[in-house]
Write a protein that holds these residues in place. Structure first.
Motif, PDB file in Angstrom:
ATOM      1  N   THR A   1     -28.092  22.362  -6.738  1.00 14.18           N
ATOM      2  CA  THR A   1     -27.413  21.398  -7.600  1.00 14.18           C
ATOM      3  C   THR A   1     -28.332  20.200  -7.798  1.00 14.18           C
ATOM      4  O   THR A   1     -29.516  20.242  -7.463  1.00 14.18           O
ATOM      5  N   MET A   2     -27.789  19.098  -8.300  1.00 11.02           N
ATOM      6  CA  MET A   2     -28.584  17.890  -8.491  1.00 11.02           C
ATOM      7  C   MET A   2     -29.087  17.333  -7.164  1.00 11.02           C
ATOM      8  O   MET A   2     -29.991  16.488  -7.145  1.00 11.02           O
ATOM      9  N   ILE A   3     -28.531  17.828  -6.039  1.00  3.72           N
ATOM     10  CA  ILE A   3     -29.026  17.433  -4.724  1.00  3.72           C
ATOM     11  C   ILE A   3     -30.501  17.777  -4.586  1.00  3.72           C
ATOM     12  O   ILE A   3     -31.285  17.034  -3.975  1.00  3.72           O
ATOM     13  N   LEU A   4     -30.893  18.915  -5.155  1.00  2.00           N
ATOM     14  CA  LEU A   4     -32.263  19.407  -5.007  1.00  2.00           C
ATOM     15  C   LEU A   4     -33.300  18.442  -5.572  1.00  2.00           C
ATOM     16  O   LEU A   4     -34.215  18.026  -4.840  1.00  2.00           O
ATOM     17  N   PRO A   5     -33.228  18.036  -6.859  1.00  2.00           N
ATOM     18  CA  PRO A   5     -34.218  17.078  -7.350  1.00  2.00           C
ATOM     19  C   PRO A   5     -34.150  15.720  -6.653  1.00  2.00           C
ATOM     20  O   PRO A   5     -35.180  15.058  -6.499  1.00  2.00           O
ATOM     21  N   VAL A   6     -32.959  15.302  -6.213  1.00  2.00           N
ATOM     22  CA  VAL A   6     -32.852  14.030  -5.499  1.00  2.00           C
ATOM     23  C   VAL A   6     -33.608  14.101  -4.174  1.00  2.00           C
ATOM     24  O   VAL A   6     -34.293  13.149  -3.778  1.00  2.00           O
ATOM     25  N   ILE A   7     -33.500  15.226  -3.474  1.00  2.00           N
ATOM     26  CA  ILE A   7     -34.257  15.395  -2.227  1.00  2.00           C
ATOM     27  C   ILE A   7     -35.754  15.337  -2.507  1.00  2.00           C
ATOM     28  O   ILE A   7     -36.515  14.682  -1.776  1.00  2.00           O
ATOM     29  N   TYR A   8     -36.208  15.988  -3.560  1.00  2.00           N
ATOM     30  CA  TYR A   8     -37.633  15.995  -3.885  1.00  2.00           C
ATOM     31  C   TYR A   8     -38.127  14.603  -4.285  1.00  2.00           C
ATOM     32  O   TYR A   8     -39.217  14.185  -3.906  1.00  2.00           O
ATOM     33  N   VAL A   9     -37.324  13.879  -5.069  1.00  2.00           N
ATOM     34  CA  VAL A   9     -37.698  12.509  -5.442  1.00  2.00           C
ATOM     35  C   VAL A   9     -37.764  11.630  -4.197  1.00  2.00           C
ATOM     36  O   VAL A   9     -38.677  10.795  -4.051  1.00  2.00           O
ATOM     37  N   SER A  10     -36.826  11.827  -3.276  1.00  2.00           N
ATOM     38  CA  SER A  10     -36.842  11.064  -2.026  1.00  2.00           C
ATOM     39  C   SER A  10     -38.094  11.381  -1.213  1.00  2.00           C
ATOM     40  O   SER A  10     -38.702  10.492  -0.602  1.00  2.00           O
ATOM     41  N   MET A  11     -38.502  12.639  -1.206  1.00  2.00           N
ATOM     42  CA  MET A  11     -39.736  13.017  -0.514  1.00  2.00           C
ATOM     43  C   MET A  11     -40.946  12.350  -1.148  1.00  2.00           C
ATOM     44  O   MET A  11     -41.885  11.929  -0.457  1.00  2.00           O
ATOM     45  N   GLY A  12     -40.928  12.239  -2.494  1.00  2.00           N
ATOM     46  CA  GLY A  12     -42.016  11.550  -3.185  1.00  2.00           C
ATOM     47  C   GLY A  12     -42.063  10.073  -2.816  1.00  2.00           C
ATOM     48  O   GLY A  12     -43.141   9.516  -2.558  1.00  2.00           O
ATOM     49  N   ALA A  13     -40.899   9.425  -2.779  1.00  2.00           N
ATOM     50  CA  ALA A  13     -40.848   8.006  -2.415  1.00  2.00           C
ATOM     51  C   ALA A  13     -41.298   7.799  -0.971  1.00  2.00           C
ATOM     52  O   ALA A  13     -42.054   6.866  -0.665  1.00  2.00           O
ATOM     53  N   LEU A  14     -40.845   8.685  -0.075  1.00  2.00           N
ATOM     54  CA  LEU A  14     -41.257   8.594   1.324  1.00  2.00           C
ATOM     55  C   LEU A  14     -42.771   8.749   1.455  1.00  2.00           C
ATOM     56  O   LEU A  14     -43.420   8.038   2.238  1.00  2.00           O
ATOM     57  N   SER A  15     -43.351   9.670   0.694  1.00  2.00           N
ATOM     58  CA  SER A  15     -44.800   9.876   0.734  1.00  2.00           C
ATOM     59  C   SER A  15     -45.544   8.615   0.313  1.00  2.00           C
ATOM     60  O   SER A  15     -46.597   8.292   0.875  1.00  2.00           O
ATOM     61  N   CYS A  16     -45.001   7.906  -0.669  1.00  2.00           N
ATOM     62  CA  CYS A  16     -45.632   6.646  -1.094  1.00  2.00           C
ATOM     63  C   CYS A  16     -45.534   5.589   0.000  1.00  2.00           C
ATOM     64  O   CYS A  16     -46.506   4.884   0.290  1.00  2.00           O
ATOM     65  N   PHE A  17     -44.351   5.493   0.615  1.00  2.00           N
ATOM     66  CA  PHE A  17     -44.162   4.493   1.668  1.00  2.00           C
ATOM     67  C   PHE A  17     -45.041   4.785   2.886  1.00  2.00           C
ATOM     68  O   PHE A  17     -45.484   3.857   3.572  1.00  2.00           O
ATOM     69  N   ARG A  18     -45.288   6.055   3.140  1.00  2.00           N
ATOM     70  CA  ARG A  18     -46.103   6.458   4.296  1.00  2.00           C
ATOM     71  C   ARG A  18     -47.503   6.891   3.848  1.00  2.00           C
ATOM     72  O   ARG A  18     -48.094   7.790   4.455  1.00  2.00           O
TER      73      ARG A  18
END
Length: 441
Positions: free
Chosen positions: A71-88
């Motif tokens: 569901t839309m959960i999937l792209p939200v998880i991936y976007v969150s992973m992208g944001a986390l990668s930037c922060f780290r």
């Protein structure tokens, strides 16, 4: 080299929390998402983002469950992973994987523009995000790099348990896209524990049942599942016997060159092979009679894949888009008998789909990123005495990514969160365990 991963011992409260999230993930997958509708999905968005931003490998099994909702959960998880990668970013740079992240971020404005344009066209944010899911799934690699050093035996067992359970349930009628990589992992787990004479517990029994189901399902479905299982078992065999040079050959640049040559030959010559393969089309999935296996394999390549590849290639060549087009047309495949059919599932090939959906510039860069991550990450399989569970997961993930990239779409939503995250883990671990910067061979 030690045969264990150097990690801090988790405290009991953190372990209990991880198991609680895992249990809730099963409830959400099989009850919450199917029955809760849009309200439940929106309520889950901050929760899954929390799991990602904890940046803890203990939460990976739970994230796999939530991704399987498709569901839309999937792209939200991936976007969150992208944001986390930037922060780290500093941690990713220390692992030598920062160039992949930089290229993904360089492409981000193009894909943001694509999402906005498609949202204005469809007024559906979920559809707009799903349309760039292949790009978003690449951020799983960065997430894998970040959580690699927090892996433990317990987490690896939990990953195998979750994948085995989901795969087994999927054969009972609950469709998820994890079954192909899951089948390979379960078969490897069974063989590994059986021949290493480990104590056989409930996890082994669950994986055995799943492995049997995988073989039975492969007997009724496609060569792809069987091919993934055989290739992953071959990698496991070579790893167990320390044939590291063979592993480097099978998972390095050579298989990619072989894939591209095979695609080129099939696209340009498939019409020479029969008139729609009438003599094998009805029985090509029946593995009980091995005498016709070569005919069925020929059908699978030239009759069941090449027409779609050729149609996708025609779309790429005719459109000549450097960036993602606003509307991606359906593939029109010309079969051996001259029939033209509209294909709703794309070109049945990862590389062609990346070029077709995202243009030759953006898609080409993503293909190079995928190849680089695979070639560098696979160096971990030259490190002897890895934990059994880790070698099982890594061999299965590399086999899945290589086989499915030719025969289907490797970035299959829920499958990416385990397959590409494991590639990221492999990248990070090989960097630290081999004590030298990651470089292409």
């Amino acid at each position: 080299m030690n045969d264990t991963l150097t990690i801090p011992t988790p405290d009991a409260s953190a372990d209990k929390a991880a198991w609680g999230h895992l249990l809730f993930g099963f409830i959400a997958l099989y009850a919450g998402y199917p029955l809760g509708g849009g309200i439940f999905r929106y309520a889950m968005l901050p929760y899954v983002m929390y799991l990602v931003f904890r940046c803890d490998a203990r939460y990976l099994p739970a994230l796999v469950l939530h991704c399987c909702s498709e569901t839309m959960i999937l792209p939200v998880i991936y976007v969150s992973m992208g944001a986390l990668s930037c922060f780290r970013y500093r941690q990713i740079r220390q692992a030598g994987a920062h160039r992949i992240l930089l290229v993904l971020l360089l492409l981000a404005p193009i894909f943001v523009r694509t999402v906005v344009q498609r949202y204005l066209l469809t007024l559906d944010l979920n559809v707009s995000l799903i349309s760039v899911i292949y790009y978003l799934s690449f951020f799983c690699i960065g997430y894998g790099v970040l959580i690699a050093r927090n892996m433990s035996y317990r987490i690896l067992d939990a990953c195998i348990f979750v994948i085995a359970t989901i795969t087994l349930v999927s054969y009972m009628g609950v469709a998820v896209r994890l079954s192909m990589v899951g089948g390979a992992i379960c078969i490897n787990y069974c063989l590994y524990t059986l021949f290493s004479r480990r104590p056989l517990g409930p996890l082994w029994l669950l994986c055995t049942a799943t492995a049997v189901a995988t073989v039975l399902m492969a007997n009724e479905s496609t060569f792809t599942v069987i091919g993934t299982c055989i290739f992953s078992m071959a990698l496991m065999y070579f790893y167990r016997h320390n044939h590291f040079r063979v592993i480097k050959t099978l998972t390095g640049l050579l298989p990619f060159l072989g894939i591209f040559l095979l695609m080129n030959y099939a696209i340009n010559n498939y019409q020479r092979y029969g008139d729609n393969f009438d003599n094998v089309e009805g029985s090509y999935t029946d593995f009980s009679d091995l005498s016709g296996l070569s005919d069925r394999a020929r059908f699978k390549l030239f009759g069941d894949r090449a027409p779609y590849w050729a149609g996708a290639w025609d779309d790429i060549r005719d459109a000549d888009n450097p960036v993602p087009p606003l509307i991606v047309p359906e593939v029109t495949a010309t079969m051996q008998d001259g029939r033209e059919i509209d294909v709703t599932f794309g070109g049945h090939n990862t590389y062609l789909e990346l070029l077709r959906q995202f243009g030759w510039l953006c898609g080409g860069l993503l293909i190079l990123l995928f190849m680089r991550a695979m070639i560098v990450g696979r160096r971990i399989l030259t490190v002897p005495h890895l934990p059994n569970q880790l070698s099982i997961l890594l061999c299965s993930a590399f086999a899945f990514n290589l086989i499915i990239s030719l025969s289907g779409t490797a970035f299959m939503g829920s499958a990416s969160v385990i397959a590409l995250t494991l590639v990221g883990c492999a990248w990070s671990l090989q960097h630290y365990l081999l004590k030298n910067p990651a470089q292409d061979d």
